[in-house]
Design an enzyme around this catalytic site. Structure first.
Site, short mmCIF file in Angstrom:
data_model
loop_
_atom_site.label_atom_id
_atom_site.label_comp_id
_atom_site.label_asym_id
_atom_site.label_seq_id
_atom_site.Cartn_x
_atom_site.Cartn_y
_atom_site.Cartn_z
N ALA A 62 4.63 10.41 0.81
CA ALA A 62 4.84 10.25 2.25
C ALA A 62 5.30 8.83 2.55
O ALA A 62 5.00 7.89 1.80
CB ALA A 62 3.54 10.54 2.98
N GLY A 102 2.17 12.50 -2.11
CA GLY A 102 2.65 13.78 -1.61
C GLY A 102 3.70 14.39 -2.52
O GLY A 102 3.83 15.62 -2.59
N GLU A 105 1.83 16.17 -5.05
CA GLU A 105 1.15 17.33 -4.42
C GLU A 105 2.12 18.50 -4.22
O GLU A 105 1.72 19.66 -4.35
CB GLU A 105 0.51 16.89 -3.10
CG GLU A 105 -0.71 16.00 -3.34
CD GLU A 105 -1.31 15.47 -2.05
OE1 GLU A 105 -2.43 15.87 -1.72
OE2 GLU A 105 -0.65 14.65 -1.38
N GLU A 125 -2.81 7.41 -3.37
CA GLU A 125 -3.26 7.29 -1.97
C GLU A 125 -4.47 6.38 -1.83
O GLU A 125 -4.62 5.65 -0.86
CB GLU A 125 -3.60 8.68 -1.41
CG GLU A 125 -2.39 9.54 -1.09
CD GLU A 125 -1.91 10.36 -2.27
OE1 GLU A 125 -2.23 10.00 -3.43
OE2 GLU A 125 -1.20 11.36 -2.05
#
Ligand SMILES: CC/C=C\C/C=C/C(=O)SCCNC(=O)CCNC(=O)[C@H](O)C(C)(C)COP(=O)(O)OP(=O)(O)OC[C@H]1O[C@@H](n2cnc3c(N)ncnc32)[C@H](O)[C@@H]1OP(=O)(O)O
Length: 727
Positions: A62, A102, A105, A125
């Site tokens: 992100a 992300g 993910e 993160e």
């Protein structure tokens, strides 16, 4: 923003972003990903899907800036990962370059993952104060088991493709074209059942002793976190995966993510992430800048002096694969230094082997030891690392100036000395620069890079490039006594010592600062560094020792308050860990375990009696404020003088060189969270009580910023009209 191809029954989703070299998810990318997936699902001619990144990079996750924007980009990623997983058509991830946060993910939603051999993966993160909030804390343990998932998620470390394969995080590693390999696999998968590849449907692999394992793991996570919230909440999310069905675990993950997102710590850590990158873009008050200056290649380097610092610097250069000559004054020192360097390198090689890397240091073309300055004729750069003595450094630089080739750069490893004075004895002051390493130099990330009056932009650029190659954070600063780090440290340590005079004990002061998040408090730090270092410097400055004018008051110098306590300890041979006694006592000389020392307690009482100082109880708030606010106050003076080009420079120095807790963002960021009016008010209060301590008098720049309405940290520098370097 996204290219979608329908090609030979295969839908290829390519993340791409025309303006950035790294792909991180903006709202537009997320929307396009969702639209693409829905299109692929709805189109009967599409039989399989491959997801890859553009330009050989999968995704950096992100957009971190989005977490502090009002519409919180990236938060919609979890449902998209689920959408991928639910697809009736096989989805294969082709991981090249990086798949982080992300990005990784997304691959966990895919049914299969293929990685290029050089790809790196991770869920970093936690390092920006968050947790993998796109269902990663629930899918990863299901895929690779709880111990490995805990390690990856709570440390945020990047892993190589080969480690990912061993862990079962990827299904295949390829050396050639990853996207083609993924397409081939996707084609083979058409029509195959996918249920067993949907991670949300799988149970978390059981451990025979899950409860005991988790209890022990939590203790370790907390210990490593040192007051940082994210690692523990990452742990809680993974624990939920072991106890609850997938959907409930996801709900828990979201709840914990929101706690972190709104915590000040995430903001501070994200600030620190960008601050570290901002300092790479250095400028100086005279207009030199990273934009226009080009570094010169360093093909061979030399280090002079194989004491503690020199040994670490040699080790760093060898690790950076820069051929290096290590020089000492005579054979005896050389042999001692050589043994110590080889020991360090052996240890580093062992560590690197565990990560699948090798370190070649037994090759004389890589590492050479010498006592003769003549071997320096062909080096591109010299780092002098002898002890802090101006006369000695000048003698060496004069010699280097005569022996080294004209284009060679001459660096001095100093923590406080004047770069211009050292440069003045050479015929090439434009190629002289300060490189302040931190001990142990092969471990600590900070490198303060100090330009002098004549240092050229090319020299600065070369030193910055060297820092990068050595995997250090270079911070360019101006030339003044103590530069940035030590200059801000002086008032901090000074306050700590004054607090002892007034009634505190070393362990009280250390405890408060360690509770704040410092790795070690000021007294444990002095004992570690050696009290004799500061003593020598104070003697050189005429503040103590034989050059002190007779009749000088014990507790005053030049009309200001002075504490002779550290000098008195040194006079008693208490130099800290190395002598087994300092502000604390140790099990033996060289011991590491600090124990409060009753001797120090009675020594302090006697001292207070002798000087008729009334002992008082000093609370934690006062300890914290007096130590931290004087350090911050000095920071404002440094900014006003143009010694550093922005508050983020000071913060990066403190986080990487002085053990400042990263989750508090650095001293200047911390000041902005406390509020400048509060800092000013407290400094004014303490300054009135201690008028003989100039370091407590509020900086004019701080006062100005408060008068301008306490602007945000990003705007501070715009309130300085003219910057000037004092020296
Ligand atoms: C509820 C759902 C919630 C969450 C889902 C997802 C969460 C996340 O994904 S959080 C983000 C996780 N990703 C990261 O933490 C990666 C951070 N980036 C890096 O570690 C490194 O940048 C890199 C390893 C990807 C590349 O390193 P390097 O090649 O050394 O380049 P730089 O670090 O100098 O970066 C270049 C440039 O890009 C900017 N940048 C990098 N990553 C991001 C990012 N994720 N968001 C925003 N910006 C990023 C970096 O700041 C540099 O910018 P400048 O050139 O302007 O300095």
């Amino acid at each position: 923003i996204q290219n979608l191809f329908i090609w030979n029954r295969l839908f290829l989703l390519v993340f791409c972003n025309s303006t950035e070299s790294l792909i991180y998810f903006s709202l537009a990318v997320l929307q396009a990903l969702e639209d693409g997936l829905k299109r692929a699902d709805a189109d009967p001619s599409v039989k399989a899907v491959t997801i890859c990144g553009e330009n050989g990079k999968f995704s950096a996750g992100a957009d971190i800036r989005g977490f502090s924007s009002p519409n919180k980009q990236g938060l919609g990623l979890g449902p998209i990962v689920s959408l991928i997983e639910r697809s009736e058509k096989p989805v294969v991830a082709a991981i090249e370059g990086i798949a982080l946060g992300g990005g990784l993910e997304v691959t966990l939603g895919c049914h299969y993952r293929i990685a290029h051999v050089q790809a790196r993966m991770g869920l970093p993160e936690v390092t920006i104060g968050l947790l993998p909030g796109a269902e990663g804390t629930q899918r990863l343990p299901r895929l690779i088991g709880v111990p490995a998932a805990l390690d990856i998620i709570t440390t945020g470390r990047h892993i190589s493709a080969s480690e990912a394969l061993k862990l079962g995080l990827v299904d295949e590693v390829v050396e050639e074209n990853t996207v083609e390999a993924a397409i081939r696999l996707a084609n083979r998968l058409i029509g195959q059942p996918l249920g067993h590849r949907r991670l949300s449907l799988k149970p978390v692999p059981k451990l025979p002793n899950m409860e005991a394992f988790l209890t022990e793991a939590l203790v370790k996570v907390k210990k490593r976190a040192q007051g940082c919230l994210a690692p523990e909440l990452c742990f809680q999310a993974i624990k939920a995966a072991t106890e609850q069905p997938f959907a409930d675990g996801v709900r828990k993950e979201r709840e914990l993510f929101n706690i972190l997102l709104t915590s000040g710590q995430a903001k501070a850590l994200q600030y620190a992430f960008f601050a570290e990158r901002a300092v790479e873009k250095w400028t100086t008050p005279s207009g030199a800048s990273w934009k226009t200056a080009s570094p010169q290649p360093i093909r061979k380097a030399a280090v002079i002096g194989l004491g503690t610092m020199g040994r670490g610097i040699v080790t760093s250069l060898v690790k950076a694969k820069i051929p290096v000559v290590a020089l000492e004054q005579d054979l005896e020192y050389l042999n001692t230094g050589r043994k110590a360097v080889m020991l360090l390198l052996e240890r580093e090689a062992m560590k690197m082997e565990q990560g699948g890397q090798t370190l070649d240091f037994n090759n004389p073309a890589r590492l050479q030891f010498a006592v003769d300055f003549d071997v320096l004729r062909d080096v591109d750069l010299v780092i002098e690392a002898v002890f802090e003595n101006m006369a000695l450094k000048k003698e060496i630089f004069n010699k280097l100036s005569r022996i080294c080739k004209p284009e060679a750069f001459l660096c001095t490893n100093t923590s406080a000395l004047n770069i211009d004075e050292i440069a003045s004895v050479t015929s090439r002051p434009q190629q002289v620069i300060g490189t302040h390493f931190f001990s142990p130099a092969h471990v600590m990330r900070l490198l303060e890079i100090i330009y002098g009056r004549h240092t050229s932009p090319t020299t600065i650029a070369t030193a910055m490039q060297l820092a990068k190659v050595m995997k250090k954070v270079g911070v360019v600063v101006g030339n003044c006594f103590g530069f940035v780090g030590n200059r801000m440290m002086f008032p901090y340590v000074q306050q700590a010592v004054f607090l002892l005079e007034e009634g505190s004990r070393p362990e009280d002061v250390d405890q408060v600062l360690e509770d704040f998040g410092f790795k070690i408090g000021p007294f444990r730090m002095s004992d570690l560094a050696g009290l004799d270092v500061g003593w020598r410097s104070r003697k050189d400055q005429g503040l103590t020792g034989p050059t002190l004018a007779p009749g000088t008051s014990a507790r005053q110098r030049h009309g200001y308050r002075y504490s002779p306590l550290p000098d008195l300890l040194c006079e008693k041979g208490r130099f800290g860990q190395k002598t087994g006694k300092g502000w604390y006592q140790y099990e033996k000389a060289g011991g590491r375990t600090a124990k409060p020392d009753p001797w120090i307690h009675s020594f302090l009482s006697e001292y207070r009696d002798t000087h008729q100082i009334k002992t008082r109880f000093i609370d934690q708030e006062e300890i914290l404020e007096r130590c931290l606010f004087t350090l911050i106050n000095e920071g404002f003076d440094i900014l006003a003088e143009g010694i550093a080009s922005g508050p983020e420079h000071l913060d990066v120095v403190y986080i990487n060189g002085y053990g400042w807790p990263k989750h508090r963002g650095g001293p200047m960021f911390y000041a902005s969270t406390v509020g400048l009016p509060n800092i000013l008010a407290k400094l004014q209060k303490y300054s009135e009580i201690h008028p003989d301590v100039p370091q407590l008098r509020p900086s004019a720049f701080l006062k100005k910023l408060v008068a301008m309405g306490n602007p945000p940290l990003n705007d501070w520098m715009s309130y300085l009209h003219r910057q000037s370097n004092k020296l």
